[in-house]
Design a protein around this motif. Structure first.
Motif, PDB file in Angstrom:
ATOM      1  N   MET A   1       0.684  66.958  -1.580  1.00  0.00           N
ATOM      2  CA  MET A   1      -0.311  67.034  -2.646  1.00  0.00           C
ATOM      3  C   MET A   1       0.402  67.257  -3.971  1.00  0.00           C
ATOM      4  N   LEU A   2      -0.159  66.700  -5.028  1.00  0.00           N
ATOM      5  CA  LEU A   2       0.386  66.889  -6.368  1.00  0.00           C
ATOM      6  C   LEU A   2      -0.426  67.956  -7.080  1.00  0.00           C
ATOM      7  N   GLU A   3       0.274  69.020  -7.523  1.00  0.00           N
ATOM      8  CA  GLU A   3      -0.383  70.120  -8.203  1.00  0.00           C
ATOM      9  C   GLU A   3       0.080  70.179  -9.647  1.00  0.00           C
ATOM     10  N   PRO A   4      -0.833  70.320 -10.602  1.00  0.00           N
ATOM     11  CA  PRO A   4      -0.421  70.450 -12.008  1.00  0.00           C
ATOM     12  C   PRO A   4       0.401  71.713 -12.218  1.00  0.00           C
ATOM     13  N   VAL A   5       1.436  71.613 -13.034  1.00  0.00           N
ATOM     14  CA  VAL A   5       2.237  72.778 -13.414  1.00  0.00           C
ATOM     15  C   VAL A   5       1.539  73.427 -14.600  1.00  0.00           C
ATOM     16  N   ARG A   6       1.041  74.635 -14.386  1.00  0.00           N
ATOM     17  CA  ARG A   6       0.233  75.298 -15.421  1.00  0.00           C
ATOM     18  C   ARG A   6       1.082  75.800 -16.580  1.00  0.00           C
ATOM     19  N   HIS A   7       2.304  76.196 -16.314  1.00  0.00           N
ATOM     20  CA  HIS A   7       3.162  76.738 -17.362  1.00  0.00           C
ATOM     21  C   HIS A   7       4.473  75.943 -17.357  1.00  0.00           C
ATOM     22  N   VAL A   8       4.509  74.898 -18.139  1.00  0.00           N
ATOM     23  CA  VAL A   8       5.664  74.015 -18.198  1.00  0.00           C
ATOM     24  C   VAL A   8       6.773  74.669 -19.014  1.00  0.00           C
ATOM     25  N   ALA A   9       8.014  74.548 -18.544  1.00  0.00           N
ATOM     26  CA  ALA A   9       9.156  75.109 -19.270  1.00  0.00           C
ATOM     27  C   ALA A   9       9.182  74.577 -20.696  1.00  0.00           C
ATOM     28  N   THR A  10       9.364  75.472 -21.654  1.00  0.00           N
ATOM     29  CA  THR A  10       9.262  75.102 -23.070  1.00  0.00           C
ATOM     30  C   THR A  10      10.604  74.775 -23.707  1.00  0.00           C
ATOM     31  N   ILE A  11      11.616  74.551 -22.917  1.00  0.00           N
ATOM     32  CA  ILE A  11      12.943  74.274 -23.451  1.00  0.00           C
ATOM     33  C   ILE A  11      12.951  72.997 -24.284  1.00  0.00           C
ATOM     34  N   ARG A  12      13.711  73.004 -25.359  1.00  0.00           N
ATOM     35  CA  ARG A  12      13.822  71.868 -26.271  1.00  0.00           C
ATOM     36  C   ARG A  12      15.258  71.368 -26.310  1.00  0.00           C
ATOM     37  N   LEU A  13      15.414  70.146 -26.782  1.00  0.00           N
ATOM     38  CA  LEU A  13      16.753  69.550 -26.846  1.00  0.00           C
ATOM     39  C   LEU A  13      17.696  70.370 -27.713  1.00  0.00           C
ATOM     40  N   ALA A  14      17.160  70.957 -28.769  1.00  0.00           N
ATOM     41  CA  ALA A  14      18.001  71.758 -29.663  1.00  0.00           C
ATOM     42  C   ALA A  14      18.528  73.018 -28.987  1.00  0.00           C
ATOM     43  N   ASP A  15      17.896  73.448 -27.899  1.00  0.00           N
ATOM     44  CA  ASP A  15      18.348  74.645 -27.178  1.00  0.00           C
ATOM     45  C   ASP A  15      19.595  74.388 -26.350  1.00  0.00           C
TER      46      ASP A  15
END
Length: 311
Positions: A51-65
């Motif tokens: 089953m595919l479950e939505p990820v409620r809290h997606v990692a907020t990492i950015r390319l600049a990090d």
């Protein structure tokens, strides 16, 4: 006369119960999730069914990090930009030293292009047997999907190996043009390599070396990824630069960062690794201890973005 209908009714009830039990064990079609619930989805097996479950809290990492991986960042960014724009793009295998930002780079690219319709589906290697069904499920969607398999490697005979190999390049059914596979691994050839595999290598009459079938098989899967992106261990200076980046994120001033140089090196020595992951863990530990004696002067603020513990 009434006994006949009663017997028939009982038989039908037993048949329905049997069918219900059979349905529970038979393979079930992959059901679509609520595609608007998130930009990232995770494959989870429930009662034998993927089953595919939505990820409620997606990692907020950015390319600049992400620091000290500029060439790798540029290559993956360019490939993903082509894909999102509807132009030809390659499946990608990111390999190399642990903790250098392979999976974090994929998460950062998702955040970069999510507003343009990029979506990510994370699938464990054991669930790759359902890869054809997953590709069929998203084939008609307007979004562009990256199927992400982290820390990918196979042991001999695993079922997911054949499914992935066919889907990458070899199946009679072409993969949808709105799907790419991004995988990370510490192992370039994805399968265990043994010394005995080299015994079958032969040289022809012209002295050309031909690998044996075992080696050819182990190389063939990774070769089906159109783009290889390699990551390398960080030097001491690169490691210290990444430490400084995370210490600044936590609000330490430059004097405190300079004072943290030696503790950062000791931390890496104790861990046996100078990686981005180790650098972030050092910074988080130092910031969390508050007014530690080793750093005479600093201010601390903020928290790490969710998901950055996998940098």
């Amino acid at each position: 006369m009434s006994a006949v209908p009663e017997a028939l009714t009982s038989l039908m009830q037993r048949a329905e119960a049997l069918l219900s039990r059979l349905e529970a064990v038979l393979p079930q079609p992959l059901m679509a999730p609520d595609w608007g619930a998130s930009v990232a989805f995770r494959g989870r097996r429930r009662a034998g069914r993927l089953m595919l479950e939505p990820v409620r809290h997606v990692a907020t990492i950015r390319l600049a990090d992400l620091k000290e991986v500029e060439p790798q960042k540029e290559r993956l960014l360019r490939n993903t930009e082509q894909f999102v724009a509807g132009r030809p793009a390659n499946n990608v295998l990111l390999t190399g030293a642990r903790g250098t930002g392979k999976s974090s780079l994929i998460k950062a690219v998702l955040n970069e292009f999510a507003a343009q319709g990029l979506r990510l589906i994370e699938v464990d290697k054991s669930d790759l047997v359902d890869l054809p069904d997953l590709v069929d499920l998203v084939a008609g969607r307007p979004e562009r999907f990256v199927i992400f398999c982290d820390d990918l490697s196979f042991d001999e005979g695993e079922l997911g190996y054949k499914a992935l190999k066919s889907m990458l390049d070899g199946s009679v059914a072409a993969a949808s043009d709105n799907v790419l596979i991004y995988a990370t691994s510490n192992r370039r050839h994805l399968l265990p390599e043994h010394m005995k595999d080299n015994l079958a290598a032969k040289m022809d009459e012209n002295g050309e070396l031909h690998p044996g079938e075992a080696i050819e098989e182990k190389v063939s899967l990774s070769e089906r990824f159109g783009l290889w992106i390699s990551f390398y261990p960080f030097s001491q200076q690169e490691y210290l630069e990444i430490c400084a980046q995370w210490l600044r994120f936590y609000g330490l001033d430059e004097a405190a960062i300079a004072a943290a140089r030696q503790p950062a090196l000791v931390w890496a020595l104790e861990r046996g690794s100078r990686s981005g992951r180790v650098a972030f863990q050092f910074a988080r530990d130092l910031a969390g201890r508050g007014q530690a004696e080793i750093l005479p002067s600093r201010s601390i603020r903020g928290e790490a973005p969710e998901g950055l513990d996998h940098v």
